[in-house]
Scaffold this motif. Sequence first.
Motif, short mmCIF file in Angstrom:
data_model
loop_
_atom_site.label_atom_id
_atom_site.label_comp_id
_atom_site.label_asym_id
_atom_site.label_seq_id
_atom_site.Cartn_x
_atom_site.Cartn_y
_atom_site.Cartn_z
N VAL A 3 0.85 -1.19 0.00
CA VAL A 3 0.00 0.00 0.00
C VAL A 3 0.89 1.24 0.00
O VAL A 3 1.71 1.43 0.90
N GLY A 4 0.72 2.07 -1.03
CA GLY A 4 1.49 3.30 -1.15
C GLY A 4 2.63 3.15 -2.14
O GLY A 4 3.23 2.08 -2.26
N LEU A 5 2.93 4.23 -2.85
CA LEU A 5 4.01 4.22 -3.84
C LEU A 5 4.95 5.40 -3.62
O LEU A 5 5.46 5.99 -4.56
N GLY A 6 5.16 5.74 -2.36
CA GLY A 6 6.04 6.86 -2.05
C GLY A 6 7.45 6.41 -1.71
O GLY A 6 7.95 5.44 -2.29
N ARG B 70 9.14 19.74 1.73
CA ARG B 70 8.63 19.12 0.51
C ARG B 70 8.28 17.65 0.77
O ARG B 70 7.27 17.15 0.27
N MET B 71 9.13 16.96 1.55
CA MET B 71 8.86 15.56 1.86
C MET B 71 7.54 15.46 2.64
O MET B 71 6.68 14.63 2.33
N VAL C 257 15.64 8.87 -6.27
CA VAL C 257 15.90 9.96 -5.32
C VAL C 257 16.07 11.30 -6.03
O VAL C 257 16.37 11.36 -7.22
N GLU C 258 15.86 12.34 -5.24
CA GLU C 258 16.32 13.68 -5.60
C GLU C 258 17.42 14.01 -4.61
O GLU C 258 17.33 13.63 -3.45
N THR C 259 18.43 14.71 -5.04
CA THR C 259 19.46 15.11 -4.09
C THR C 259 19.45 16.62 -3.93
O THR C 259 19.08 17.37 -4.85
N ALA D 231 8.06 14.77 -2.51
CA ALA D 231 9.35 14.15 -2.82
C ALA D 231 9.16 13.08 -3.88
O ALA D 231 8.20 12.33 -3.85
N ARG D 232 10.05 13.01 -4.86
CA ARG D 232 10.03 11.96 -5.90
C ARG D 232 11.36 11.24 -5.87
O ARG D 232 12.30 11.63 -6.51
N PHE D 233 11.52 10.10 -5.11
CA PHE D 233 10.55 9.59 -4.16
C PHE D 233 11.17 9.66 -2.76
O PHE D 233 10.49 9.50 -1.79
N ARG D 234 12.46 9.87 -2.77
CA ARG D 234 13.17 10.07 -1.52
C ARG D 234 14.12 11.23 -1.74
O ARG D 234 14.75 11.32 -2.80
N ILE D 235 14.22 12.12 -0.77
CA ILE D 235 15.18 13.22 -0.88
C ILE D 235 16.41 12.88 -0.07
O ILE D 235 16.32 12.44 1.08
N VAL D 236 17.57 13.04 -0.69
CA VAL D 236 18.83 12.71 -0.04
C VAL D 236 19.69 13.98 0.05
O VAL D 236 19.93 14.64 -0.96
#
Length: 332
Positions: free
Chosen positions: A168-171, A318-319, A304-306, A324-329
């Motif tokens: 469940v979920g696509l984040g 933003r997260m 990730v976005e950095t 976030a698309r999909f994780r911010i690093v």
Amino acid sequence: MRAVQVATAGGDFELVEREVPQPGHWQVLVRVAACGICHSDAMAKGGLASAYPRVPGHEVAGTVEAVGTGVSQWAVGQRVGIGWFGGACFVCTPCREGDFISCVQRWVTGLTRDGGYADYVLAPADALAAVPDELSDVEAAPLMCAGVTCFHGLRESGARPGDVVGIVGLGGLGHLGVQFAAKMGFEVVAIARGAEKGDFARQLGAHHYIDSTREDVASRLTRLGGAKAVLSTVTDAAATTAVVGGLRTRGQLVVVGVPVAPMEISAPDLILSSRTVGGHASGTAKDSEDTLRFAVLTGVRPIVETTSLDQAGPAYDRMMAGQARFRIVLTT
Ligand SMILES: [Zn+2]
Ligand SMILES: [Zn+2]
């Protein structure tokens, strides 16, 4: 060194200069290369840290800069990761039973000690995972919490290859959960809101997609034979519990997302098919290491976005806003 700290409970992130800490006994000093931003960082920001000021961050990848006394298993220059698991005490009852993630001390990176929103971070030697050469720091960092939570949650769920498994979920978590589940050999059902996410879910390896805004999730899962396990990564209580009726006999809902609202579940839904609902807490450093190795073997990677360390505040916002698309690093 630079560090992004929360000065008081509920305070904003602030970039400060600090002395580089020195490793004490059983401690390792890690030079941070990358640190993912996790929804659970809200706990550090919101007042649940053991003390303030506190530096959040529990998705760390970097290299060993120095080791304290008593540390023989890590060497300067070695690539390592640090996750939610902040070490174990080795003397409490769960530790004596070998269940280190359940250590009663509840030591958590970025909550009970300073975390990875910084140029350097200290960690106990038992909290480190070795990072394979095939993974970059930016790829490894999100696997240290989002990744291990999904990978380890799935492999502990009791589902076996060929079983129907829902995500469940696509984040930040879900996009990894779908990939891991597909590579583990499950028949994967991705569940999210909106028809437009179906193609993306299939690209990640899902065999089926349920748009929960248009379809009854439980009946569709039932038509697919019922899910042996469903990993819920979302923060919506109703979306989490909507799958319970779609679990097969003795199927399990594994909750890893953290809804704020209490979850309502019908007792007959549980009893009549002997279904269960369980939580799953991340994993130890060894579980993280297994996650990293499995990612190398199978090609699972976070998307990730950095951004730079000094942008931690806007990136966190933003997260939290779900952008976030999909994780911010954060990178140093
Ligand atoms: Zn996390
Ligand atoms: Zn313990």
